[in-house]
Design a protein around this motif. Structure first.
Motif, PDB file in Angstrom:
ATOM      1  N   SER A 269      38.588  32.744  78.460  1.00  0.00           N
ATOM      2  CA  SER A 269      38.621  33.888  77.543  1.00  0.00           C
ATOM      3  C   SER A 269      38.347  33.477  76.102  1.00  0.00           C
ATOM      4  CB  SER A 269      39.970  34.599  77.638  1.00  0.00           C
ATOM      5  OG  SER A 269      41.031  33.719  77.311  1.00  0.00           O
ATOM      6  N   SER A 270      38.603  32.223  75.762  1.00  0.00           N
ATOM      7  CA  SER A 270      38.396  31.775  74.380  1.00  0.00           C
ATOM      8  C   SER A 270      36.922  31.627  74.021  1.00  0.00           C
ATOM      9  CB  SER A 270      39.107  30.443  74.151  1.00  0.00           C
ATOM     10  OG  SER A 270      38.548  29.424  74.962  1.00  0.00           O
ATOM     11  N   MET A 271      36.019  31.837  74.987  1.00  0.00           N
ATOM     12  CA  MET A 271      34.583  31.700  74.726  1.00  0.00           C
ATOM     13  C   MET A 271      33.923  33.016  74.355  1.00  0.00           C
ATOM     14  SD  MET A 271      33.335  29.061  77.718  1.00  0.00           S
ATOM     15  CE  MET A 271      31.612  29.336  77.250  1.00  0.00           C
ATOM     16  N   ILE A 272      34.671  34.100  74.385  1.00  0.00           N
ATOM     17  CA  ILE A 272      34.057  35.419  74.240  1.00  0.00           C
ATOM     18  C   ILE A 272      34.725  36.219  73.127  1.00  0.00           C
ATOM     19  CG2 ILE A 272      35.537  36.580  75.926  1.00  0.00           C
ATOM     20  CD1 ILE A 272      32.993  37.947  76.991  1.00  0.00           C
ATOM     21  N   ALA A 273      33.912  37.017  72.435  1.00  0.00           N
ATOM     22  CA  ALA A 273      34.418  37.925  71.403  1.00  0.00           C
ATOM     23  C   ALA A 273      33.942  39.332  71.716  1.00  0.00           C
ATOM     24  CB  ALA A 273      33.924  37.497  70.021  1.00  0.00           C
ATOM     25  N   ASP A 274      34.817  40.305  71.506  1.00  0.00           N
ATOM     26  CA  ASP A 274      34.398  41.696  71.636  1.00  0.00           C
ATOM     27  C   ASP A 274      34.359  42.328  70.252  1.00  0.00           C
ATOM     28  OD1 ASP A 274      37.058  42.145  70.964  1.00  0.00           O
ATOM     29  OD2 ASP A 274      37.634  42.855  72.958  1.00  0.00           O
ATOM     30  N   GLN A 275      34.050  43.599  70.215  1.00  0.00           N
ATOM     31  CA  GLN A 275      33.874  44.307  68.945  1.00  0.00           C
ATOM     32  C   GLN A 275      35.133  44.247  68.079  1.00  0.00           C
ATOM     33  OE1 GLN A 275      33.236  48.943  67.880  1.00  0.00           O
ATOM     34  NE2 GLN A 275      31.789  48.138  69.397  1.00  0.00           N
ATOM     35  N   ASP A 276      36.280  44.462  68.694  1.00  0.00           N
ATOM     36  CA  ASP A 276      37.535  44.438  67.935  1.00  0.00           C
ATOM     37  C   ASP A 276      37.804  43.053  67.354  1.00  0.00           C
ATOM     38  OD1 ASP A 276      37.991  47.111  68.420  1.00  0.00           O
ATOM     39  OD2 ASP A 276      39.292  46.750  70.152  1.00  0.00           O
ATOM     40  N   TYR A 277      37.535  42.026  68.149  1.00  0.00           N
ATOM     41  CA  TYR A 277      37.794  40.664  67.685  1.00  0.00           C
ATOM     42  C   TYR A 277      36.913  40.343  66.473  1.00  0.00           C
ATOM     43  CZ  TYR A 277      38.832  35.671  67.903  1.00  0.00           C
ATOM     44  OH  TYR A 277      39.265  34.400  67.602  1.00  0.00           O
ATOM     45  N   VAL A 278      35.659  40.753  66.548  1.00  0.00           N
ATOM     46  CA  VAL A 278      34.748  40.506  65.425  1.00  0.00           C
ATOM     47  C   VAL A 278      35.235  41.244  64.186  1.00  0.00           C
ATOM     48  CG1 VAL A 278      32.390  40.768  64.572  1.00  0.00           C
ATOM     49  CG2 VAL A 278      32.786  40.090  66.950  1.00  0.00           C
ATOM     50  N   ALA A 279      35.610  42.515  64.351  1.00  0.00           N
ATOM     51  CA  ALA A 279      36.065  43.316  63.214  1.00  0.00           C
ATOM     52  C   ALA A 279      37.284  42.688  62.539  1.00  0.00           C
ATOM     53  CB  ALA A 279      36.391  44.733  63.685  1.00  0.00           C
ATOM     54  N   GLN A 280      38.140  42.066  63.315  1.00  0.00           N
ATOM     55  CA  GLN A 280      39.349  41.445  62.769  1.00  0.00           C
ATOM     56  C   GLN A 280      39.049  40.153  62.005  1.00  0.00           C
ATOM     57  OE1 GLN A 280      41.836  40.922  66.206  1.00  0.00           O
ATOM     58  NE2 GLN A 280      41.967  43.124  66.606  1.00  0.00           N
ATOM     59  N   HIS A 281      37.863  39.577  62.247  1.00  0.00           N
ATOM     60  CA  HIS A 281      37.563  38.274  61.650  1.00  0.00           C
ATOM     61  C   HIS A 281      36.506  38.333  60.550  1.00  0.00           C
ATOM     62  CE1 HIS A 281      39.863  36.987  65.130  1.00  0.00           C
ATOM     63  NE2 HIS A 281      39.997  35.819  64.547  1.00  0.00           N
ATOM     64  N   ILE A 282      36.084  39.526  60.168  1.00  0.00           N
ATOM     65  CA  ILE A 282      35.199  39.648  59.005  1.00  0.00           C
ATOM     66  C   ILE A 282      35.953  39.160  57.764  1.00  0.00           C
ATOM     67  CG2 ILE A 282      34.032  41.300  57.503  1.00  0.00           C
ATOM     68  CD1 ILE A 282      33.386  42.976  59.917  1.00  0.00           C
ATOM     69  N   TYR A 283      35.303  38.337  56.977  1.00  0.00           N
ATOM     70  CA  TYR A 283      35.880  37.768  55.745  1.00  0.00           C
ATOM     71  C   TYR A 283      37.065  36.832  56.002  1.00  0.00           C
ATOM     72  CZ  TYR A 283      33.051  41.488  53.713  1.00  0.00           C
ATOM     73  OH  TYR A 283      32.020  42.324  53.387  1.00  0.00           O
TER      74      TYR A 283
END
Length: 277
Positions: free
Chosen positions: A148-162
């Motif tokens: 699971s640590s190899m994949i990002a979904d939309q929410d994960y990306v949104a949380q990691h902006i900046y």
């Protein structure tokens, strides 16, 4: 660990490894299969990006979403692939397609899966020989252990902006990244804070993968984060960048499978069209 294997290495190991032909052309979906039937590396099976390795396109998930993993597991089992097999994948697009397969097998927990440096073209140039014989394999009992640590979904990306500890890497061309030209998706631009590193930059002029040292230097120009999130248009051509990051020695790397074509389906997601001078 290296994820790249040369033609010479494959020639010497051909009887003890599994070859996967992953030729696929986004604008001509049947062309890769037809090329496979016309001639392929001996022993190679053919796996299709859209039929075997992508789910149905919906309102979200992007243009090449992950398939139902039970369905893909069935594809692997039908191909006779075993957990301890050494697998080498190739295409005819400098790794653009085969890298997605390599990533998928790594995501399933496979230990030894590689990409053929230079792909089908390099094999032909070496005069290594082709066949039209399509192998028949007994069904395997392959067991997947998903990472699971190899994949990002939309929410994960949104949380990691900046996020100072994260670099979001856009693998598309500069023109698409900057919103100058968007020939495929309905909205132009990029995910805020993303940096642009077109996936072709991990190859040299001969279409071979750059060395570990060259790749590490290439990525370090953006920084040295704890984690990388990599995307493209639909999660396919981001895969070479993911493999190149692993090759360069970075361990915390996630593929945003839905990528830009998923990001733009949510009107709440911000879009950036500015670029650094």
């Amino acid at each position: 660990m290296t994820y790249i294997r040369s033609v010479n290495w494959v020639q010497g190991q051909l009887n003890s490894i599994r070859m996967v032909d992953f030729r696929f052309y986004l604008q001509h979906s049947d062309k890769g299969r037809l090329e496979y039937e016309e001639g392929h590396i001996p022993g190679a099976i053919h796996i299709d990006l859209e039929k075997d390795m992508s789910g149905a396109v919906g309102q979200t998930g992007g243009r090449h979403p992950l398939p139902n993993m039970k369905d893909f597991l069935n594809v692997i089992q039908e191909a006779g692939i075993q957990n301890n097999d050494i697998i080498v994948a190739y295409d005819n697009q400098n790794g653009a397609m085969a890298s997605r397969f390599v990533w998928m097998m790594m995501y399933m927990g496979h230990k030894e899966v590689y990409i053929l440096d230079g792909g089908f073209r390099a094999w032909e140039e070496k005069g290594s020989g082709l066949t039209t014989e399509i192998p028949v394999n007994n069904r395997s009992s392959y067991k997947a252990v998903y990472q699971s640590s190899m994949i990002a979904d939309q929410d994960y990306v949104a949380q990691h902006i900046y996020n100072d500890d994260t670099i979001i890497l856009d693998s598309r061309s500069y023109e698409r990244f900057a919103g100058i030209n968007e020939p495929i998706d309905q909205k132009a631009g990029h995910i805020p804070s993303a940096v642009n590193a077109e996936w072709t930059k991990v190859m040299n002029q001969a279409g071979r993968w750059k060395s570990k040292e060259e790749l590490r230097s290439h990525f370090l120009q953006f920084g040295k984060p704890k984690e990388w999130i990599v995307y493209c248009g639909s999660g396919v051509t981001a895969s070479p960048n993911v493999l190149a990051l692993y090759e360069a020695g970075f361990n915390q790397v996630r593929l945003y499978v839905g990528s830009w074509s998923d990001w733009i389906t949510n009107d709440k997601n911000p879009i950036d069209r500015s670029v650094s001078s």
